[in-house]
Design an enzyme around this catalytic site. Structure first.
Site, PDB file in Angstrom:
ATOM      1  N   GLY A 185       6.657   5.047   8.311  1.00  0.00           N
ATOM      2  CA  GLY A 185       5.822   6.240   8.400  1.00  0.00           C
ATOM      3  C   GLY A 185       5.981   6.892   9.764  1.00  0.00           C
ATOM      4  CB  SER A 186       3.924   9.399  11.438  1.00  0.00           C
ATOM      5  OG  SER A 186       2.684   8.726  11.450  1.00  0.00           O
ATOM      6  CB  THR A 187       6.345   7.904  16.036  1.00  0.00           C
ATOM      7  OG1 THR A 187       7.718   7.817  15.604  1.00  0.00           O
ATOM      8  CG2 THR A 187       6.221   7.264  17.405  1.00  0.00           C
ATOM      9  CD  GLU A 188      -0.654  10.916  14.901  1.00  0.00           C
ATOM     10  OE1 GLU A 188       0.128  11.617  14.226  1.00  0.00           O
ATOM     11  OE2 GLU A 188      -1.866  11.135  14.986  1.00  0.00           O
ATOM     12  CE  LYS A 240      -2.355   3.166   2.738  1.00  0.00           C
ATOM     13  NZ  LYS A 240      -1.888   4.108   1.767  1.00  0.00           N
ATOM     14  N   GLY A 292       2.516   4.372  13.386  1.00  0.00           N
ATOM     15  CA  GLY A 292       3.252   3.148  13.716  1.00  0.00           C
ATOM     16  C   GLY A 292       2.734   2.502  14.996  1.00  0.00           C
ATOM     17  CD  GLU A 298       9.841  12.690  11.879  1.00  0.00           C
ATOM     18  OE1 GLU A 298       8.783  12.103  12.142  1.00  0.00           O
ATOM     19  OE2 GLU A 298      10.787  12.152  11.272  1.00  0.00           O
ATOM     20  CD  GLU A 355      12.558   3.836   8.685  1.00  0.00           C
ATOM     21  OE1 GLU A 355      12.576   4.819   9.456  1.00  0.00           O
ATOM     22  OE2 GLU A 355      12.552   3.926   7.449  1.00  0.00           O
TER      23      GLU A 355
HETATM   24  P1  ADP Z   1       2.660  11.042   7.338  1.00  0.00           P
HETATM   25  O1  ADP Z   1       2.061  11.451   8.667  1.00  0.00           O
HETATM   26  O2  ADP Z   1       4.062  11.408   7.204  1.00  0.00           O
HETATM   27  O3  ADP Z   1       1.787  11.351   6.162  1.00  0.00           O
HETATM   28  P2  ADP Z   1       1.733   8.468   7.901  1.00  0.00           P
HETATM   29  O4  ADP Z   1       2.409   7.726   8.973  1.00  0.00           O
HETATM   30  O5  ADP Z   1       0.413   9.106   8.179  1.00  0.00           O
HETATM   31  O6  ADP Z   1       2.755   9.494   7.358  1.00  0.00           O
HETATM   32  O7  ADP Z   1       1.507   7.562   6.625  1.00  0.00           O
HETATM   33  C1  ADP Z   1       2.376   6.557   6.215  1.00  0.00           C
HETATM   34  C2  ADP Z   1       1.551   5.455   5.590  1.00  0.00           C
HETATM   35  O8  ADP Z   1       0.641   4.940   6.566  1.00  0.00           O
HETATM   36  C3  ADP Z   1       0.680   5.904   4.424  1.00  0.00           C
HETATM   37  O9  ADP Z   1       0.691   4.873   3.447  1.00  0.00           O
HETATM   38  C4  ADP Z   1      -0.686   6.046   5.049  1.00  0.00           C
HETATM   39  O10 ADP Z   1      -1.755   5.897   4.145  1.00  0.00           O
HETATM   40  C5  ADP Z   1      -0.674   4.922   6.058  1.00  0.00           C
HETATM   41  N1  ADP Z   1      -1.616   5.074   7.165  1.00  0.00           N
HETATM   42  C6  ADP Z   1      -2.082   6.222   7.704  1.00  0.00           C
HETATM   43  N2  ADP Z   1      -2.936   5.958   8.711  1.00  0.00           N
HETATM   44  C7  ADP Z   1      -3.012   4.608   8.823  1.00  0.00           C
HETATM   45  C8  ADP Z   1      -3.703   3.701   9.686  1.00  0.00           C
HETATM   46  N3  ADP Z   1      -4.521   4.129  10.637  1.00  0.00           N
HETATM   47  N4  ADP Z   1      -3.505   2.377   9.518  1.00  0.00           N
HETATM   48  C9  ADP Z   1      -2.666   1.921   8.574  1.00  0.00           C
HETATM   49  N5  ADP Z   1      -1.998   2.718   7.728  1.00  0.00           N
HETATM   50  C10 ADP Z   1      -2.154   4.041   7.838  1.00  0.00           C
END
Ligand code: ADP
Length: 501
Positions: free
Chosen positions: A252-255, A199, A257, A405, A274
């Site tokens: 992606g983001s820690t939140e 994805k 993650g 960050e 990561e």
């Molecule tokens: P950023 O905050 O830098 O945009 P994210 O961590 O939100 O990065 O996004 C990284 C990836 O995680 C993207 O592919 C996004 O669609 C996906 N993503 C965002 N929210 C969720 C979630 N609740 N569950 C799974 N994947 C998610």
């Protein structure tokens, strides 16, 4: 649509983007979302519509996971010999290289980054990583053990371990290095015999879709790699919850993650994360200020600062602080801001309006907490999501711009007195992804390395990645490693076999 015809693009890029409306890859077929919904993808350099992709939902996730499960158990993939998996990955790497310019241009138009840099960094590293992982396909080994079984002294046993692919991998990636992050997941998954539902981020799905075509051209059986487009709630969340997914790998983001980690535990799905960073650049007393300033500029401004290990905190020994900060500001001012397709561009737009606003709001937070804006400090221009390369000084270690960050071209600079102090400050954020030390004083460098709580420490360089070096975070930067031999473990189960003989 943007005036793509006016840009110097390869014929392949023009042809791909001329489709305007794209499909996603499930079970070897290019399909729309079952709901018929779509998602608009913008070019961040001019805010024009670049493409329309399917906006997948839970039904599409289910179809993709089922396809990946079928492929995992199909003789064509399950019984494929390691040397054949190696050959397929090598073929895919060749195709990535053959299509390097196109992949780089698509990445540039989708993400904003320079196409020249994308070709030499993102695409080249992707091909190199696929080749590195291809080599491991034929070197997956278990061990044999001499067993004691003290409670059965008169019996003989043989013990050995087997490594087996974990199964269906749900790979969720961010938008900062869309192709490369996809390859970080695909390389070990395909080397070990897993199948994948990939994805890409909703902001940047285009190179993953293009890669889907190359995966088919390489000769992978249907369903081994599925690429589905949508956003976090529509695709990421159902993929994370799906009991048919055996391993989740996320960048992606820690939140987000943390959400994925929690959801993974519900099904005991294996998971590697990561995540974010706030990586320090530590300039020791002996370092030439000009070298330090050049290194610091590269550490923060590469990829517009949208790098999980970006050198976003600069600690300079007080003796050279003013000089390094002044030189760094000169580097920042000299960067040529522009459209990523323009070969002279050094700093492209940020990926989205949301990201631009987020970064600008952090600059305002810095100002409101007393930071001095040495250079930059605002949006650049009025069209496209450009932010001026920024240096903030006079910041407090506890302030939000130092702790959180920002993920943009913004560095905070602070003077320090001694090694213990700088080590403590370097470790004083929730993150621990990367750090760099700038010095030729070997003894000080070696004293500092063990004190730094981060997954990578660079010396006299920053943001350097190699397929052979494990990469991953300490603390809230995640867990598990990408790259290196260590990455394979995350895609393999270990089975212990004991035989009475
Ligand atoms: P950023 O905050 O830098 O945009 P994210 O961590 O939100 O990065 O996004 C990284 C990836 O995680 C993207 O592919 C996004 O669609 C996906 N993503 C965002 N929210 C969720 C979630 N609740 N569950 C799974 N994947 C998610």
């Amino acid at each position: 649509m943007s005036a793509l015809e006016n840009l110097p693009l390869t014929a392949r890029t023009s042809e791909f983007l001329a489709r305007k409306s794209h499909l996603m890859l499930i079970d070897g077929k290019w399909v729309a979302a079952q709901s018929g919904q779509t998602l608009e993808v913008l070019n961040p350099a001019d805010e024009s519509l670049l493409a329309i992709v399917p906006f997948a939902g839970e039904a599409d996730v289910n179809a993709a996971v089922e396809a990946a499960q079928r492929a995992f158990n199909s003789p064509g993939w399950a019984k494929m010999k390691p040397d054949q998996r190696q050959r397929l990955l090598l073929r895919l790497a060749d195709l990535v290289e053959e299509h390097a310019k196109t992949l780089a241009e698509i990445e540039s138009l989708d993400n904003g980054k320079s196409a020249v840099i994308a070709e030499f960094v993102d695409v080249a590293l992707s091909a190199s990583y696929l080749r590195y992982m291809a080599g491991w396909a034929t070197k997956i080994e278990g061990s044999t053990m001499d067993l004691s079984l003290a409670f059965m002294p008169n019996n003989e046993f043989v013990g050995f371990t087997r490594r087996e692919p974990v199964g269906v991998v749900g790979a969720i990636v961010a938008w900062n290095f869309p192709l490369l992050l996809a390859c970080w997941k695909l390389g070990p998954a395909l080397a070990t015999g897993c199948t994948v539902v990939l994805k890409p981020a909703e902001q940047t799905p285009m190179t993953a879709l293009y890669l889907g075509q190359l995966i088919q051209a390489a000769g992978y059986p249907d369903g081994v790699v599925n690429v589905i487009t949508g956003d976090g709630p529509s695709v990421g969340a159902p993929l994370t919850r799906h009991p048919g997914v055996n391993k989740l790998t996320f960048t992606g983001s820690t939140e987000v993650g943390k959400l994925i980690g929690k959801a993974a535990m519900e099904n005991m799905t294996r998971v590697t994360l990561e995540l974010g960073g706030k990586s320090p650049v530590i300039v020791l007393e002996d370092c030439d200020p000009a070298v330090a300033a050049g290194g610091a500029a590269q550490a923060i401004y590469f990829n517009q600062g949208q790098v999980c290990c970006a050198g976003s905190r600069l600690y300079v020994h007080k003796k050279n602080f003013d000089r390094v900060v002044a030189d760094l500001a000169d580097h920042a001012k000299a960067l040529k801001i522009g459209h990523g397709i323009d070969a002279s561009t050094q700093l492209g737009p940020l990926v989205s309006q949301e990201q631009m606003e987020r970064v600008c709001s952090y600059i305002d937070i810095g100002r409101s907490q007393g930071a001095e804006v040495v250079t930059g400090g605002a949006r650049s221009g009025t069209t496209g999501y450009f932010v001026q390369p920024t240096v903030l000084a006079n910041v407090d270690q506890k302030s939000r711009v130092v702790q959180e960050e920002i993920f943009g071209p913004v560095v905070v600079a602070m003077p320090y007195d001694d090694l213990d102090q700088v080590a403590a400050w370097a470790n004083d954020t929730p993150y621990g992804l990367g750090a760099s030390i700038w010095s030729n004083d070997l003894s000080r460098v070696h004293r500092l390395i063990p004190k730094i709580k981060s997954g990578t420490v660079w010396v006299n360089c920053h943001n350097m990645l190699d397929p052979a070096m494990p990469f991953g975070g300490y603390k809230q930067s995640g867990f598990g490693k990408e790259m290196g031999r260590a990455a394979l473990d995350a895609y393999l189960e270990q089975k212990s076999v004991m035989m009475a003989v």
